[in-house]
Design an enzyme around this catalytic site. Structure first.
Site, PDB file in Angstrom:
ATOM      1  N   ALA A   1      11.772 -18.561  -6.618  1.00  0.00           N
ATOM      2  CA  ALA A   1      11.057 -19.456  -7.518  1.00  0.00           C
ATOM      3  C   ALA A   1      11.033 -18.783  -8.885  1.00  0.00           C
ATOM      4  CB  ALA A   1       9.644 -19.693  -6.990  1.00  0.00           C
TER       5      ALA A   1
ATOM      6  N   GLY B   1      12.014 -17.934  -2.836  1.00  0.00           N
ATOM      7  CA  GLY B   1      12.267 -19.373  -2.666  1.00  0.00           C
ATOM      8  C   GLY B   1      13.721 -19.682  -2.347  1.00  0.00           C
TER       9      GLY B   1
ATOM     10  N   GLU C   1      14.052 -19.176   1.304  1.00  0.00           N
ATOM     11  CA  GLU C   1      13.298 -20.258   1.947  1.00  0.00           C
ATOM     12  C   GLU C   1      14.066 -21.579   1.898  1.00  0.00           C
ATOM     13  OE1 GLU C   1      10.002 -19.070  -0.658  1.00  0.00           O
ATOM     14  OE2 GLU C   1       8.736 -19.216   1.098  1.00  0.00           O
TER      15      GLU C   1
ATOM     16  N   GLU D   1       8.178 -11.429  -2.384  1.00  0.00           N
ATOM     17  CA  GLU D   1       6.971 -11.906  -3.082  1.00  0.00           C
ATOM     18  C   GLU D   1       5.853 -10.871  -3.164  1.00  0.00           C
ATOM     19  OE1 GLU D   1       8.717 -13.656  -0.893  1.00  0.00           O
ATOM     20  OE2 GLU D   1       9.037 -15.681  -1.657  1.00  0.00           O
TER      21      GLU D   1
HETATM   22  N1  CAA Z   1      12.644 -16.160 -11.821  1.00  0.00           N
HETATM   23  C1  CAA Z   1      12.931 -16.215 -13.132  1.00  0.00           C
HETATM   24  N2  CAA Z   1      13.970 -15.574 -13.687  1.00  0.00           N
HETATM   25  C2  CAA Z   1      14.739 -14.827 -12.885  1.00  0.00           C
HETATM   26  C3  CAA Z   1      14.494 -14.713 -11.498  1.00  0.00           C
HETATM   27  C4  CAA Z   1      13.389 -15.432 -10.971  1.00  0.00           C
HETATM   28  N3  CAA Z   1      13.101 -15.441  -9.657  1.00  0.00           N
HETATM   29  N4  CAA Z   1      15.414 -13.889 -10.962  1.00  0.00           N
HETATM   30  C5  CAA Z   1      16.208 -13.510 -11.973  1.00  0.00           C
HETATM   31  N5  CAA Z   1      15.815 -14.083 -13.123  1.00  0.00           N
HETATM   32  C6  CAA Z   1      16.398 -13.919 -14.470  1.00  0.00           C
HETATM   33  C7  CAA Z   1      16.049 -12.554 -15.067  1.00  0.00           C
HETATM   34  O1  CAA Z   1      14.779 -12.599 -15.650  1.00  0.00           O
HETATM   35  C8  CAA Z   1      17.158 -12.384 -16.069  1.00  0.00           C
HETATM   36  O2  CAA Z   1      16.881 -13.167 -17.201  1.00  0.00           O
HETATM   37  P1  CAA Z   1      17.159 -12.557 -18.688  1.00  0.00           P
HETATM   38  O3  CAA Z   1      18.661 -12.376 -18.713  1.00  0.00           O
HETATM   39  O4  CAA Z   1      16.688 -13.653 -19.587  1.00  0.00           O
HETATM   40  O5  CAA Z   1      16.406 -11.281 -18.790  1.00  0.00           O
HETATM   41  C9  CAA Z   1      18.359 -13.040 -15.364  1.00  0.00           C
HETATM   42  O6  CAA Z   1      17.816 -13.890 -14.360  1.00  0.00           O
HETATM   43  C10 CAA Z   1      19.263 -12.039 -14.691  1.00  0.00           C
HETATM   44  O7  CAA Z   1      18.470 -11.226 -13.847  1.00  0.00           O
HETATM   45  P2  CAA Z   1      18.475  -9.615 -13.888  1.00  0.00           P
HETATM   46  O8  CAA Z   1      18.833  -9.140 -15.246  1.00  0.00           O
HETATM   47  O9  CAA Z   1      17.181  -9.156 -13.319  1.00  0.00           O
HETATM   48  O10 CAA Z   1      19.692  -9.327 -12.904  1.00  0.00           O
HETATM   49  P3  CAA Z   1      19.878  -8.046 -11.966  1.00  0.00           P
HETATM   50  O11 CAA Z   1      21.253  -8.152 -11.403  1.00  0.00           O
HETATM   51  O12 CAA Z   1      19.499  -6.793 -12.672  1.00  0.00           O
HETATM   52  O13 CAA Z   1      18.815  -8.241 -10.763  1.00  0.00           O
HETATM   53  C11 CAA Z   1      17.660  -9.500  -9.054  1.00  0.00           C
HETATM   54  C12 CAA Z   1      18.947  -9.335  -9.914  1.00  0.00           C
HETATM   55  C13 CAA Z   1      17.524  -8.291  -8.109  1.00  0.00           C
HETATM   56  C14 CAA Z   1      17.804 -10.778  -8.258  1.00  0.00           C
HETATM   57  C15 CAA Z   1      16.440  -9.548 -10.012  1.00  0.00           C
HETATM   58  O14 CAA Z   1      16.692 -10.539 -11.023  1.00  0.00           O
HETATM   59  C16 CAA Z   1      15.159  -9.930  -9.306  1.00  0.00           C
HETATM   60  O15 CAA Z   1      14.539  -9.084  -8.685  1.00  0.00           O
HETATM   61  N6  CAA Z   1      14.748 -11.208  -9.449  1.00  0.00           N
HETATM   62  C17 CAA Z   1      13.480 -11.673  -8.886  1.00  0.00           C
HETATM   63  C18 CAA Z   1      13.601 -11.900  -7.392  1.00  0.00           C
HETATM   64  C19 CAA Z   1      12.264 -12.341  -6.838  1.00  0.00           C
HETATM   65  O16 CAA Z   1      11.260 -11.656  -6.934  1.00  0.00           O
HETATM   66  N7  CAA Z   1      12.243 -13.541  -6.225  1.00  0.00           N
HETATM   67  C20 CAA Z   1      11.043 -14.099  -5.628  1.00  0.00           C
HETATM   68  C21 CAA Z   1      10.329 -14.959  -6.615  1.00  0.00           C
HETATM   69  S1  CAA Z   1       8.735 -15.456  -6.027  1.00  0.00           S
HETATM   70  C22 CAA Z   1       9.020 -16.771  -5.010  1.00  0.00           C
HETATM   71  O17 CAA Z   1      10.139 -17.149  -4.759  1.00  0.00           O
HETATM   72  C23 CAA Z   1       7.769 -17.426  -4.472  1.00  0.00           C
HETATM   73  C24 CAA Z   1       7.999 -18.494  -3.479  1.00  0.00           C
HETATM   74  O18 CAA Z   1       8.269 -18.247  -2.323  1.00  0.00           O
HETATM   75  C25 CAA Z   1       7.765 -19.881  -3.845  1.00  0.00           C
END
Ligand code: CAA
Length: 264
Positions: free
Chosen positions: A70, A115, A118, A138
């Protein structure tokens, strides 16, 4: 016109491919994408009932990610009420996928986190590229899965494995995901979509009423005591003998020819 800036929809030979497309944010699910998915799934349900679509493949745009979760930027300032609505909308998409009378296959390459994992879990089964990574991270953000991860993941891989993933936030690779039963097949990235489409097309050739009933009974039975689930199967099996597809399927077998199912 189906689809939006962030959601691509294409139909080929009665197989619908839905591609989540926000590659700059690794296809993270914001409220707009969730609303778009909900609309596309409503349309797909109608198209499936009309016999125009017989299988759905869900994937993500770009090389790096299926869906990285998400959208954290969109969630950061949510209130309890907004978060509840967001989770309900995400669950609505999961229920819509499970409720479609056609098979749904998630074709996962790269990240399927939060998400994203999921959403893949809400499909009937998952094919993964060798570079796929799954996880429920999360807890690292101070929250828990909100689109079905605590429930669908446990039902797919067992309580202890789901607990380990949801409590550590660890990411697992495609081979491990296959080993624990989260993923059905692991393929080289270039073969992922062709393999998902081939399976979708194969199922699209089967009797559509039987496919819909098999899916319904498998899903519904999974939440029931065995005796009740078996009773569901008996009724569904018997009910199919009132369809033209059953007559055609069995006549074609006995006549040593290919069946022509009409979905009736
Ligand atoms: N939400 C918003 N933006 C996201 C994102 C997310 N879940 N995942 C990645 N992005 C964005 C980053 O912010 C980044 O944007 P910018 O270029 O503007 O800075 C872009 O995508 C590229 O990401 P990274 O530079 O971080 O890429 P990376 O290769 O270094 O890392 C990754 C990749 C490990 C997937 C890392 O992006 C990450 O940890 N993302 C978050 C994953 C996460 O925590 N997901 C769970 C979300 S909570 C949820 O999903 C709740 C639910 O159940 C409803």
């Amino acid at each position: 016109m189906l689809g939006t800036d962030t959601l691509l929809v294409s139909d080929d030979a009665r197989v619908r491919v839905v591609t989540i497309s926000r590659p700059k944010a690794l296809n993270a699910l914001n409220p707009e994408v969730i609303a778009g998915l909900s609309q596309v799934l409503d349309d797909t349900a109608a198209a499936a009932r009309a016999g125009d679509v017989r299988a759905l493949v869900l994937t993500g745009a770009g090389e790096k990610s299926f869906v990285a979760g998400a959208d954290i930027a969109a969630m950061a300032d949510m209130s309890v009420g907004t978060a509840r609505e967001f989770a309900r909308a995400g669950h609505g998409v999961g229920e819509a996928l499970a409720g479609l009378p056609i098979p749904t296959i998630a074709a996962v390459h790269g990240f399927a986190l939060g998400g994203g994992c999921e959403l893949a879990l809400a499909c009937d089964f998952i094919y993964a590229a060798e570079n796929a990574k799954f996880g429920q991270p999360e807890v690292k953000l101070g929250v828990i899965p909100g689109f079905g991860g605590t429930q669908r993941l446990a039902r797919r891989v067992g309580l202890a494995r789901a607990l380990e993933l949801c409590l550590t936030g660890d990411t697992i690779d495609a081979a491990e995901a296959a080993r624990i039963g989260l993923v059905n097949r692991v393929l080289p990235a270039a073969e992922l979509l062709p393999a998902a489409l081939a399976t979708a097309r194969k199922i699209a050739e089967m009797g559509p009423v039987a496919v819909a009933e098999a899916k319904r009974v498998l899903h519904a039975g999974a939440g029931l005591p065995l005796a009740q689930a078996n009773a569901l199967e008996i009724e569904a099996f018997a009910g199919l003998f009132d369809t033209a597809d059953q007559k055609e399927g069995m006549a074609a077998f006995l006549g040593k020819r290919k069946p022509e199912f009409r979905g009736q």
